[in-house]
Design a protein around this motif. Structure first.
Motif, PDB file in Angstrom:
ATOM      1  N   ASP A 242      -3.151  -6.237  -2.774  1.00  0.00           N
ATOM      2  CA  ASP A 242      -2.057  -6.975  -2.144  1.00  0.00           C
ATOM      3  C   ASP A 242      -1.033  -6.074  -1.460  1.00  0.00           C
ATOM      4  O   ASP A 242       0.059  -6.511  -1.115  1.00  0.00           O
ATOM      5  CB  ASP A 242      -1.331  -7.837  -3.180  1.00  0.00           C
ATOM      6  CG  ASP A 242      -0.761  -6.996  -4.328  1.00  0.00           C
ATOM      7  OD1 ASP A 242      -1.164  -5.815  -4.453  1.00  0.00           O
ATOM      8  OD2 ASP A 242       0.080  -7.518  -5.085  1.00  0.00           O
ATOM      9  N   GLY A 243      -1.367  -4.797  -1.266  1.00  0.00           N
ATOM     10  CA  GLY A 243      -0.400  -3.922  -0.620  1.00  0.00           C
ATOM     11  C   GLY A 243      -0.807  -2.468  -0.671  1.00  0.00           C
ATOM     12  O   GLY A 243      -1.984  -2.132  -0.513  1.00  0.00           O
ATOM     13  N   LEU A 244       0.173  -1.587  -0.930  1.00  0.00           N
ATOM     14  CA  LEU A 244      -0.059  -0.149  -0.925  1.00  0.00           C
ATOM     15  C   LEU A 244       0.616   0.487  -2.141  1.00  0.00           C
ATOM     16  O   LEU A 244       1.543  -0.082  -2.714  1.00  0.00           O
ATOM     17  CB  LEU A 244       0.506   0.482   0.352  1.00  0.00           C
ATOM     18  CG  LEU A 244      -0.079  -0.002   1.676  1.00  0.00           C
ATOM     19  CD1 LEU A 244       0.749   0.537   2.846  1.00  0.00           C
ATOM     20  CD2 LEU A 244      -1.534   0.435   1.820  1.00  0.00           C
ATOM     21  N   ALA A 245       0.149   1.680  -2.494  1.00  0.00           N
ATOM     22  CA  ALA A 245       0.745   2.434  -3.597  1.00  0.00           C
ATOM     23  C   ALA A 245       0.944   3.875  -3.149  1.00  0.00           C
ATOM     24  O   ALA A 245       0.148   4.419  -2.382  1.00  0.00           O
ATOM     25  CB  ALA A 245      -0.147   2.380  -4.834  1.00  0.00           C
ATOM     26  N   PHE A 246       2.025   4.485  -3.647  1.00  0.00           N
ATOM     27  CA  PHE A 246       2.317   5.878  -3.304  1.00  0.00           C
ATOM     28  C   PHE A 246       3.024   6.528  -4.486  1.00  0.00           C
ATOM     29  O   PHE A 246       3.980   5.976  -5.024  1.00  0.00           O
ATOM     30  CB  PHE A 246       3.191   5.964  -2.053  1.00  0.00           C
ATOM     31  CG  PHE A 246       3.714   7.345  -1.779  1.00  0.00           C
ATOM     32  CD1 PHE A 246       2.858   8.373  -1.418  1.00  0.00           C
ATOM     33  CD2 PHE A 246       5.071   7.622  -1.899  1.00  0.00           C
ATOM     34  CE1 PHE A 246       3.339   9.651  -1.190  1.00  0.00           C
ATOM     35  CE2 PHE A 246       5.561   8.900  -1.665  1.00  0.00           C
ATOM     36  CZ  PHE A 246       4.687   9.916  -1.301  1.00  0.00           C
ATOM     37  N   ASP A 247       2.556   7.713  -4.886  1.00  0.00           N
ATOM     38  CA  ASP A 247       3.167   8.455  -5.984  1.00  0.00           C
ATOM     39  C   ASP A 247       4.002   9.589  -5.396  1.00  0.00           C
ATOM     40  O   ASP A 247       3.456  10.528  -4.811  1.00  0.00           O
ATOM     41  CB  ASP A 247       2.087   9.021  -6.900  1.00  0.00           C
ATOM     42  CG  ASP A 247       2.682   9.613  -8.181  1.00  0.00           C
ATOM     43  OD1 ASP A 247       3.916   9.796  -8.228  1.00  0.00           O
ATOM     44  OD2 ASP A 247       1.912   9.895  -9.109  1.00  0.00           O
TER      45      ASP A 247
END
Length: 322
Positions: A242-247
């Motif tokens: 449902d979207g994006l992830a960033f660490d």
């Protein structure tokens, strides 16, 4: 005109554009834009057209546009006057700028011209950099005006081949040609920030506008290097259902800001303002859930997660008790 000036402009033009397609020059009738017109006549004969914008704010503007039209007719240059109707009031310079660029972009596109060209020069660049320093701008803002950019709010190329030229040099070109330049009284009105900065620069002879403009160019190189680094590391932004992830772990803040900008552009097709982006970052880094430009960021755990948010939601410190 000095052959040296014509050769210098031709070299600058080649560096900025290097394309034989015809372009459109924005010529107000002031000394800077008239110098641009004269230089283009010497170096780019038959490869450009001219437009003059009458904002409808001063009765003298129509006569100034007509004077530019007469010069263009004498030099066999196509000319168009773009007439606007702006109401006086607050933020008039900003509103006039937006309306002017919109009109020029429409003219450029309708006339089949490949780019829009303005007469911004080194003194303008120095003023812009000092104004942005005074506002606490980030690196992108401090990079100032670029030789090649996009017309604000439009996709057309915007060219500034005179960023290496001083205002006095351009005035010299106009005076040598025996052309009388228009003088917009707003250029002397201290109610405007740019005028105050210009006057302060003129009074501080220990400040070198050319060196300040060179610093803006160095900052632009650093800004481009950041974009290069972000493009190389875009794989660190992971897709979710449902979207994006960033660490952001171990990523310098300035690079994280660019990653967040890319995330907003990807999910919402918008470009957030630097100040809003920095505030969003700091909220997420503090473990909040916050929304910017239609993108909801969740900083409560690593990696940070990003999804599209309902259009009515605005950036705020926390949502849903987070």
């Amino acid at each position: 005109m000095s052959p040296a000036f014509a050769a210098r402009f031709a070299a600058d033009w080649q560096r900025v554009w290097g394309d034989d397609r015809p372009v459109g020059l924005a010529v107000s009738g002031g000394a800077d834009s008239l110098a641009l017109l004269l230089l283009a006549c010497a170096a780019l004969p038959g490869r450009f057209a001219v437009a003059t914008v009458d904002h409808g704010l001063r009765p003298e503007a129509a006569g100034e546009a007509a004077a530019v039209a007469r010069l263009c007719a004498a030099w066999n240059v196509p000319h168009t006057t773009l007439c606007l109707t702006l109401a006086a009031g607050s933020a008039i310079q900003e509103r006039a700028r937006d309306a002017r660029y919109a009109a020029l972009a429409g003219w450029q596109q309708g006339a089949g011209l490949a780019a829009l060209v303005t007469a911004h020069h080194a003194d303008d660049q120095a003023e812009t950099l000092l104004m942005r320093f005074n506002r606490g701008s980030g690196l992108r803002g401090l990079a100032g005006m670029r030789p090649m950019a996009r017309v604000p709010g439009h996709e057309a190329p915007l060219l500034r081949p005179l960023l290496g030229w001083r205002r006095a040099e351009l005035s010299e070109i106009v005076a040598f040609a025996g052309v009388v330049a228009a003088d917009d009284p707003s250029n002397h009105d201290v109610r405007y920030e740019r005028v105050r900065v210009r006057q302060a620069l003129a009074q501080a002879d220990w400040l070198d506008p050319a060196a300040i403009a060179a610093s803006a160019a160095h900052l632009a190189e650093a800004d481009a290097a950041l974009d290069w680094a972000v493009a190389r590391d875009l794989h660190t932004i992971a897709a979710m259902p449902d979207g994006l992830a960033f660490d952001p772990a171990d990523v310098p803040r300035v690079l994280t800001l660019r990653m967040l900008e890319r995330i907003v552009m990807q999910l919402a097709q918008g470009t957030p303002r630097g100040r809003d982006l920095a505030r969003w970052h700091d909220l997420l880094a503090g473990g909040a859930v916050a929304t910017l430009a239609g993108v909801r960021g969740d900083g409560r755990a690593r990696p940070w997660r990003f999804t599209r948010a309902p259009a009515h939601r605005r950036l705020r410190k926390s949502e849903g008790g987070a």
